[in-house]
Motif scaffolding. Structure first.
Motif, PDB file in Angstrom:
ATOM      1  N   MET A 193     -24.934 -23.984   0.142  1.00  0.00           N
ATOM      2  CA  MET A 193     -23.872 -23.007   0.388  1.00  0.00           C
ATOM      3  C   MET A 193     -22.567 -23.664   0.818  1.00  0.00           C
ATOM      4  O   MET A 193     -22.564 -24.714   1.461  1.00  0.00           O
ATOM      5  CB  MET A 193     -24.306 -22.013   1.476  1.00  0.00           C
ATOM      6  CG  MET A 193     -25.433 -21.089   1.045  1.00  0.00           C
ATOM      7  SD  MET A 193     -25.770 -19.789   2.253  1.00  0.00           S
ATOM      8  CE  MET A 193     -26.815 -20.653   3.391  1.00  0.00           C
ATOM      9  N   LEU A 194     -21.486 -22.992   0.414  1.00  0.00           N
ATOM     10  CA  LEU A 194     -20.160 -23.379   0.864  1.00  0.00           C
ATOM     11  C   LEU A 194     -19.612 -22.134   1.566  1.00  0.00           C
ATOM     12  O   LEU A 194     -19.456 -21.089   0.945  1.00  0.00           O
ATOM     13  CB  LEU A 194     -19.299 -23.756  -0.342  1.00  0.00           C
ATOM     14  CG  LEU A 194     -18.016 -24.534  -0.113  1.00  0.00           C
ATOM     15  CD1 LEU A 194     -18.274 -25.788   0.711  1.00  0.00           C
ATOM     16  CD2 LEU A 194     -17.409 -24.937  -1.459  1.00  0.00           C
ATOM     17  N   ILE A 195     -19.376 -22.259   2.869  1.00  0.00           N
ATOM     18  CA  ILE A 195     -19.081 -21.069   3.667  1.00  0.00           C
ATOM     19  C   ILE A 195     -17.714 -21.185   4.323  1.00  0.00           C
ATOM     20  O   ILE A 195     -17.406 -22.200   4.951  1.00  0.00           O
ATOM     21  CB  ILE A 195     -20.151 -20.891   4.773  1.00  0.00           C
ATOM     22  CG1 ILE A 195     -21.548 -20.774   4.149  1.00  0.00           C
ATOM     23  CG2 ILE A 195     -19.832 -19.676   5.643  1.00  0.00           C
ATOM     24  CD1 ILE A 195     -22.674 -20.759   5.168  1.00  0.00           C
ATOM     25  N   VAL A 196     -16.892 -20.152   4.144  1.00  0.00           N
ATOM     26  CA  VAL A 196     -15.635 -20.069   4.882  1.00  0.00           C
ATOM     27  C   VAL A 196     -15.839 -19.018   5.960  1.00  0.00           C
ATOM     28  O   VAL A 196     -16.287 -17.906   5.668  1.00  0.00           O
ATOM     29  CB  VAL A 196     -14.469 -19.650   3.960  1.00  0.00           C
ATOM     30  CG1 VAL A 196     -13.257 -19.248   4.777  1.00  0.00           C
ATOM     31  CG2 VAL A 196     -14.113 -20.785   3.009  1.00  0.00           C
ATOM     32  N   THR A 197     -15.579 -19.377   7.201  1.00  0.00           N
ATOM     33  CA  THR A 197     -15.817 -18.395   8.262  1.00  0.00           C
ATOM     34  C   THR A 197     -14.910 -18.638   9.464  1.00  0.00           C
ATOM     35  O   THR A 197     -14.326 -19.709   9.625  1.00  0.00           O
ATOM     36  CB  THR A 197     -17.292 -18.432   8.724  1.00  0.00           C
ATOM     37  OG1 THR A 197     -17.519 -17.378   9.659  1.00  0.00           O
ATOM     38  CG2 THR A 197     -17.644 -19.762   9.389  1.00  0.00           C
ATOM     39  N   HIS A 198     -14.766 -17.581  10.275  1.00  0.00           N
ATOM     40  CA  HIS A 198     -14.063 -17.701  11.549  1.00  0.00           C
ATOM     41  C   HIS A 198     -15.037 -17.579  12.720  1.00  0.00           C
ATOM     42  O   HIS A 198     -14.627 -17.523  13.873  1.00  0.00           O
ATOM     43  CB  HIS A 198     -12.984 -16.623  11.669  1.00  0.00           C
ATOM     44  CG  HIS A 198     -11.769 -16.916  10.827  1.00  0.00           C
ATOM     45  ND1 HIS A 198     -10.970 -17.997  11.061  1.00  0.00           N
ATOM     46  CD2 HIS A 198     -11.239 -16.271   9.771  1.00  0.00           C
ATOM     47  CE1 HIS A 198      -9.988 -18.018  10.165  1.00  0.00           C
ATOM     48  NE2 HIS A 198     -10.135 -16.974   9.367  1.00  0.00           N
TER      49      HIS A 198
END
Lengths: 246, 219
Positions: A193-198
């Motif tokens: 997975m490639l995850i963009v998160t805050h």
């Protein structure tokens, strides 16, 4: 080098003469979970969108399983089946039930048998705890439930890589946990997975590798997420992480 | 008002109603087809074709149906294209309606959030699959109020067919008044028959609209 699952070479993205991505180099190995963090507008979501062919790129190359991705309809479609994506906003099809949402692409795009896909869909729904909602329409579901369905809809395509673009950013706080739990389970079962998160705590818990993005480039990269979150090496990452403290 | 006269006129009106409905609904069908294609061309900004569609909608929306019919019926034969009144009426209505339907469906398409297109794309759907399974059903649902208004408008516009000697309701009424001067009877019958044709459409449209008011599905 081509034994990495997804390999990005010198990726450039411009929009209206603004450079959004300034030559990104990145390799994602099978089973690896990379989390990208960084301030708004740093280009992290754009990177995911480029990988899914939703944005044109002005330079660079993307390899999936060693194969260079070309910009033609057939390649893009097969690439998108191998690179699944879940978006920030609820993107379920409102005119279709939960089950229809999940079955549409495998049946129509991948031409798989409906009965077989349906059995798999039910298994996945069971896994995210929503088997009883299969005949509901999206508007009857909460935000967190919708995102869990969106994840199932991406998973049923058997993607080699899953891109998650701030999937909890539009959720009420109490819904965030149920969605992230699903993602954590996926990571444990070996999904790439490639995850963009805050969600920094989540990032710390799930990441094999953390990338800190700013102004369209990778400012800091760490293979030791826990260490990164406690002692970032760059000043900019330190400042960014500080903004999450109260 | 002489009821016996009215009853004796009924078969003529009935035939006229059938003709009006036949031509009217064929025209509506053509209009919907043109509208679906035209709106897709404009929405997806297909090169060149989008300008042709824009010019077409502007031309047909800003000229009266009567003028369009005269062109098809009286001017086209001068360049060797002869059509019967019925074909002329059908296509005149279809082309006029196509311009309105194009605008209606286009606004329906514009109302669909961008994320719907993107999530369909991200699942590997081709353009035609995306359009057929994801976009079109939603666009049609949110276009229903405009669509119903257009259909009623188009069916009423059939009244100008009488000018190209198509024996529709209006023609029949005018003809009968001219011959027998039973003006009131003829006009009352005319109103009744238009209502027979249009009230069901109107009522059905209201029901559909109420179900789809929020362009939401389920429940």
């Amino acid at each position: 080098m081509e034994n990495s699952l997804l390999s990005i070479k010198n990726l450039h993205k411009e929009f209206d003469r603004n450079t959004i991505l300034k030559g990104i180099n990145l390799k994602l190995n099978k089973g690896e979970v990379i989390v990208i963090i960084g301030p708004s507008g740093c280009g992290k979501s754009t990177l995911l969108r480029c990988l899914n062919g939703l944005e044109d790129i002005q330079g660079g190359e993307i390899y999936l399983g060693g194969k260079l991705l070309q910009k033609n309809a057939k390649d893009i479609s097969s690439m998108r089946q191998k690179i699944g994506m879940v978006f920030q906003s609820y993107d379920l099809f409102p005119h279709k039930t939960v089950l229809e949402n999940i079955l549409l692409a495998p049946v129509k795009v991948q031409k798989r048998k409906r009965a077989e896909v349906e059995a798999e869909a039910m298994e996945l729904l069971e896994r995210v705890g929503l088997a009883d909602r299969k005949n509901d329409y999206p508007r009857q579901l909460s935000g967190g439930q919708k995102q869990r369905i969106a994840i199932v809809r991406a998973l049923i395509m058997h993607p080699e890589v899953l891109l998650l673009d701030e999937i909890t950013a539009a959720l009420d706080p109490e819904m965030v946990h149920e969605v992230l739990q699903v993602v954590l389970d996926l990571a444990k079962s070996g999904s790439t997975m490639l995850i963009v998160t805050h969600e920094m705590a989540f990032a710390k818990a799930i990441a094999d590798r953390v990338l800190f993005f700013e102004h369209g480039e990778i400012v800091e990269e760490s293979h030791a997420p826990k260490a990164f979150f406690e002692r970032p090496q760059t000043e900019r990452a330190r400042q960014f992480l500080k903004s999450f403290e109260y | 008002m002489n009821l016996d006269v009215m009853i004796s006129y009924l078969p003529l009106y009935r035939d006229a109603l059938f003709l009006t409905m036949r031509v009217g609904w064929k025209g509506v069908a053509i209009a919907v087809l043109i509208g679906l294609i035209g709106s897709a061309i404009i929405h997806f900004e297909i090169p060149i074709a989008r300008y042709i569609v824009s010019a077409y909608t502007q031309l047909f929306r800003n000229t009266p149906l009567l003028v369009q019919l005269f062109f098809i019926y009286f001017a086209l034969p001068k360049i060797g294209i002869c059509v019967s009144p019925e074909v002329c009426g059908t296509w005149g209505l279809g082309l006029l309606g196509g311009a309105y339907m194009t605008e209606t469906f286009r606004s329906g398409l514009d109302n669909i959030p961008k994320i719907q297109f993107e999530s369909a794309e991200s699942l590997g759907m081709s353009r035609s699959q995306m359009f057929r399974y994801v976009i079109l059903p939603q666009a049609v649902a949110s276009s229903i109020p405009g669509l119903v208004a257009n259909v009623i408008f188009l069916l009423k516009e059939t009244s100008v067919f009488s000018t190209i000697s198509l024996m529709d309701l209006m023609f029949t009424a005018k003809d009968l008044i001219g011959m027998y001067a039973k003006t009131i009877e003829c006009l009352v019958l005319l109103v009744i028959f238009y209502l027979i044709m249009l009230l069901p459409v109107s009522v059905l449209g209201d029901l559909l609209e109420r179900r789809l008011r929020h362009a939401e599905f389920g429940d």
